[in-house]
Design an enzyme around this catalytic site. Structure first.
Site, PDB file in Angstrom:
ATOM      1  CG  ASP A   9      -1.237  -1.110   1.463  1.00  0.00           C
ATOM      2  OD1 ASP A   9      -1.888  -2.217   0.486  1.00  0.00           O
ATOM      3  OD2 ASP A   9      -2.731  -1.373   1.771  1.00  0.00           O
ATOM      4  CG  ASP A  49      -6.928   0.260   0.907  1.00  0.00           C
ATOM      5  OD1 ASP A  49      -7.086  -0.792   1.296  1.00  0.00           O
ATOM      6  OD2 ASP A  49      -6.904   1.153   2.012  1.00  0.00           O
ATOM      7  CE  LYS A  96      -4.685  -3.659   1.433  1.00  0.00           C
ATOM      8  NZ  LYS A  96      -4.770  -2.395   2.108  1.00  0.00           N
ATOM      9  CB  CYS A 138      -2.250  -2.753   5.094  1.00  0.00           C
ATOM     10  SG  CYS A 138      -3.786  -2.058   5.356  1.00  0.00           S
TER      11      CYS A 138
HETATM   12 ZN   LIG Z   1      -8.679   1.028   3.263  1.00  0.00          ZN
END
Ligand SMILES: [Zn+2]
Length: 184
Positions: A9, A49, A96, A138
């Site tokens: 991310d 993300d 995701k 994350c």
């Molecule tokens: Zn998020």
């Protein structure tokens, strides 16, 4: 051991100037790009993300634990990788969180629908080095899921940025309990 680098991310909204900026995010992007350029890893993947309508993950009054300002919405600049990282540097990207919160990269899928764990196994990978943003969300979840999936997991903590840098001890403890190690 065949080790892949998993870059979690590192997207504009999580870096300085983004809607959910994490201090140090831009430096992570630069340092990870240098690590990739060094050729240390034969296999390098990214997670992103990738929100469309993730429900209560977004809030006008976020608590920064379970709810957050809007971020990484599909089709926005904020969702893109932070330069100098760019999609061509990665062997595969796993998206995701389209319709729900998804902290772990192992919840993501490639554009062709393959999950991260299956993809890594198909490529002969048995160990992963994890870096990216945010250390305490994350990156934390991706490392724990990687261990659960049976990979040897190491976190490159100097190549991460945390929402709460002073609150990392419990996260390190969780990693240690799960057999996740930290790089020197
Ligand atoms: Zn998020």
């Amino acid at each position: 051991m065949t080790t892949a680098l998993v870059v979690v991310d590192v997207q504009n909204d999580f870096c300085e100037g983004g809607s959910l900026a994490v201090v140090g995010g831009t430096k992570v992007a630069e340092d990870v790009a240098a690590l990739i350029a060094s050729g240390t890893y034969d296999t390098v993947v990214a997670t992103r993300d990738h929100h469309i309508d993730p429900g209560t993950h977004f809030s006008e009054t976020p608590d920064f634990v379970d709810s957050w300002p809007r971020h990484c919405v599909v089709g926005t600049e904020g969702e893109k990788l932070r330069a100098p990282l760019e999609p061509g540097l990665f062997d595969e990207t796993f998206f995701k969180g389209e319709y729900e919160a998804a902290y772990s990269g192992f919840e993501g899928s490639s554009a062709s629908g393959t999950g991260l764990a299956d993809w890594l196994r198909q490529h002969g990978v048995d160990a992963i080095d994890v870096c990216g943003i945010a250390t305490d969300h994350c990156v934390r979840a991706t490392a724990l899921d990687g261990a659960r999936e049976g990979f040897a997991v190491r976190v490159l903590e100097s190549l991460t940025a945390a929402v709460s840098p002073d609150g990392l001890e419990p996260v390190r403890h969780e990693w240690a309990q799960a057999g996740v190690t930290l790089a020197e």
